[in-house]
Enzyme design. Structure first.
Site, PDB file in Angstrom:
ATOM      1  N   SER A  30       0.778  -1.190   0.002  1.00  0.00           N
ATOM      2  CA  SER A  30       0.152   0.047  -0.153  1.00  0.00           C
ATOM      3  C   SER A  30       0.729   1.094  -0.108  1.00  0.00           C
ATOM      4  O   SER A  30       1.971   1.332   0.468  1.00  0.00           O
ATOM      5  CB  SER A  30      -0.940  -0.083   1.177  1.00  0.00           C
TER       6      SER A  30
ATOM      7  N   LYS B  32      -4.456  -6.628   2.966  1.00  0.00           N
ATOM      8  CA  LYS B  32      -4.400  -5.506   2.111  1.00  0.00           C
ATOM      9  C   LYS B  32      -5.714  -5.180   1.554  1.00  0.00           C
ATOM     10  O   LYS B  32      -6.149  -4.000   1.447  1.00  0.00           O
ATOM     11  CB  LYS B  32      -3.576  -5.620   0.750  1.00  0.00           C
TER      12      LYS B  32
ATOM     13  N   HIS C 200      -7.687  -3.501   4.509  1.00  0.00           N
ATOM     14  CA  HIS C 200      -6.956  -2.151   4.358  1.00  0.00           C
ATOM     15  C   HIS C 200      -7.999  -1.349   3.630  1.00  0.00           C
ATOM     16  O   HIS C 200      -8.273  -0.097   3.833  1.00  0.00           O
ATOM     17  CB  HIS C 200      -5.496  -2.339   4.133  1.00  0.00           C
ATOM     18  N   ASN C 201      -8.069  -1.765   2.184  1.00  0.00           N
ATOM     19  CA  ASN C 201      -8.521  -0.896   1.323  1.00  0.00           C
ATOM     20  C   ASN C 201      -9.945  -0.534   1.755  1.00  0.00           C
ATOM     21  O   ASN C 201     -10.608   0.526   1.540  1.00  0.00           O
ATOM     22  CB  ASN C 201      -8.400  -1.368   0.127  1.00  0.00           C
TER      23      ASN C 201
ATOM     24  N   GLU D 141     -10.103   2.037   4.009  1.00  0.00           N
ATOM     25  CA  GLU D 141      -9.565   3.313   3.345  1.00  0.00           C
ATOM     26  C   GLU D 141     -10.981   3.995   2.645  1.00  0.00           C
ATOM     27  O   GLU D 141     -11.243   5.101   2.825  1.00  0.00           O
ATOM     28  CB  GLU D 141      -8.518   2.870   2.344  1.00  0.00           C
TER      29      GLU D 141
ATOM     30  N   ARG E 199     -39.848 -15.975  10.939  1.00  0.00           N
ATOM     31  CA  ARG E 199     -39.240 -17.202  10.416  1.00  0.00           C
ATOM     32  C   ARG E 199     -39.854 -18.529  10.812  1.00  0.00           C
ATOM     33  O   ARG E 199     -40.158 -19.299   9.861  1.00  0.00           O
ATOM     34  CB  ARG E 199     -37.867 -17.447  10.630  1.00  0.00           C
TER      35      ARG E 199
END
Ligand code: NBP
Length: 477
Positions: free
Chosen positions: A128, A183, A186-187, A190, A447
């Site tokens: 990153s 990663k 992380h995005n 972000e 339900r």
């Protein structure tokens, strides 16, 4: 061969990573499908370090010392598979292929397994920080075997960003796809951070009546406190910028349709599969999607909204402070959700990820770098199996102190007709977790009524069904 590492794929990312390795004293073999790019790199930056350019795959492999370490930096997807197939037959047992592209972690798991069976280590690495990070120090999230990390880790530590305390922002995340998974999340985080900041801007603009320049100033002040982060910093820069052509605030001349490359969407898709509520990240992905539906928005321009109620200067200043509280509280929730997803992925795939270490290596180099991450690291370091960030005393106190303002901001947003899906989803998550009883009990009743799906009771073990169509007596389910 003499090169300690090789990079194949010399577009912006690969070229900058190769330069970063060379600037840090490593001999770097270079390769690219189109040979002119390899030559261009050496022509332009050859003086920065020791490069060994190679024009063919065979030459590239021969340039590497053993065990060979070669980084693939090509377009994620089919190109990565093609490049692996090109190089794998030329490699020997114990060699390491590193994929630094934005691969989906499921692809990384598949590739790792295939190559392991051929005696080759495959390390999927989340990187990153964009092109600047690749050159000056990214945050690096490597997966793969422990053995491969022993050989690769010291090289990655040299090129990684360094946190304020000097620690390199890289650590072995876990086996196979663990690095690319982290990663991905992380995005996702972000996306959520960016959405929350965008909502704060929107509220300051529409409710407080602030100009972009004034909002830039407000963000700069916030950036000296607990919200200190790269994203707040660049937000102030963008808001303070004036369009040269028109003299208008830059933010007013940009088309308001946000785009995305897909990692946020992956995060939400995988969260759904894992059953993890990442509502803040999902709202951020949906908000970008909604902004892009121009037709839908055009068709809705005449829908009624509330009458504007302007604030005076003192009220606006007070409101801005409340928005800071709401932003901080919502941010805590986003990270709580993101870390929950990493924990769930770690359990599902047997990765044994150290969440404190993840927080630690996001402190520098990456887009979400922030003072905040040191505060996340501490509770996980103290207790590796912390059930949730919100169960940490300090975060619980912070969010508790913010909650009145957080509610006031969302109430004002609703009253003034300003959409705040990120703030609102975060507060709903907080209130749902807090609630002693949730209406999920009623959902279970429904339900059971229409599908005989059964329910559990609060007062005794077992599963039960009510004979809704009959005498409504209860039977064992
Ligand atoms: P691109 O994603 O634009 O890929 C271009 C490179 O892939 C070129 O070197 C190209 O060679 C090579 N390539 C392609 Br396309 N197909 C190939 C094939 N079949 N065989 C061999 N080589 C092939 O490069 P980038 O923008 O530098 O990104 C590289 C990776 O890093 C991507 O996975 C991307 O998602 C990721 N990335 C990450 C960040 C970040 O912040 N972490 C930012 C940007 C990108 P050619 O020169 O011969 O065409």
């Amino acid at each position: 061969g003499t090169a300690q590492i090789g990079v194949t794929g010399l577009a912006v990312m690969g070229r900058n990573l190769a330069r970063n390795f060379a600037r840090n004293g490593l001999t770097v073999a270079l390769h690219n499908r189109t040979v002119s790019k390899t030559r261009a790199l050496v022509d332009e930056f050859g003086a920065e370090g020791t490069f060994v350019p190679a024009e063919s795959a065979e030459e590239f492999v021969a340039a590497l010392e053993r065990p060979r370490r070669l980084v693939i930096m090509v377009k994620a997807g089919a190109a990565t598979d093609a490049v692996i197939e090109e190089f794998a037959p030329l490699l020997e047992e114990g060699d390491v292929i590193i994929d630094g592209g934005n691969a989906h972690f499921a692809d990384t798991r598949r590739r790792e397994k295939e190559l392991r069976e051929r005696g080759i280590h495959f390390v999927g690495v989340g990187i990153s920080g964009g092109e600047e990070g690749a050159l000056h120090g990214p945050s690096i999230m490597p997966g793969g075997s422990t053995e491969s990390y022993a050989s690769l880790g010291p090289l990655l530590e040299r090129i990684a960003a360094k946190a304020d305390d000097g620690t390199p922002c890289v650590a072995h995340i876990g086996p196979d796809g663990a690095g690319h998974f982290v990663k991905m999340v992380h995005n996702g985080i972000e996306y959520a951070d960016m959405q929350l900041i965008a909502e704060a801007y929107h509220l300051l603009r529409s409710v407080a009546g602030y100009s972009p320049a004034k909002i830039a100033e407000t963000f700069r002040t916030w950036n000296t406190g607990r919200l200190d982060s790269y994203l707040i910093d660049i937000t102030a820069e963008v808001l303070a910028h004036t369009d040269a052509d028109t003299g208008k605030p830059f933010v007013d001349i940009v088309a308001d349709q946000a785009e995305q490359k897909g990692t946020g969407r992956w995060t939400v898709q995988i969260a759904l599969d894992l059953g993890v509520p990442v509502s803040g990240i999902a709202e951020a992905v949906f908000a970008r999607s909604l902004s892009g539906h121009a037709g839908l928005r055009d068709a809705s321009q005449s829908l009624p909204g509330p009458t504007a109620a302007p604030l005076d200067e003192a009220e606006a200043a007070r409101f801005a402070d409340q928005v800071e509280q709401a932003l901080y509280a919502s941010k805590i929730v986003s990270y709580t959700q993101g870390f929950h997803q990493i924990q769930a992925g770690s359990e599902e795939y047997g990765w044994d990820i150290d969440l404190g270490s993840v927080a630690s290596l996001w402190r520098a180099g990456c887009i979400i770098r922030a003072a905040f991450l040191d505060r996340i690291r501490a509770p996980y370091d103290a207790r590796r199996d912390l059930p949730s960030l919100l169960s940490d005393k300090q975060f619980a106190e912070d969010i508790g102190a913010a909650q009145d303002d957080w509610r006031a901001v969302i109430a004002a947003a609703v009253g003034q007709g300003v959409p705040t899906p990120g703030f609102s989803a975060a507060l709903a998550y907080y209130d749902a977790l807090r609630a002693r009883r949730l209406p999920a009990a009623l959902t279970q009743g429904q339900r059971d009524f229409f599908g005989a799906h059964t329910y559990r009771r609060t007062d005794r073990e077992g599963s039960f069904h009510t004979l809704w169509g009959g005498d409504r007596s209860e039977v064992a389910g």
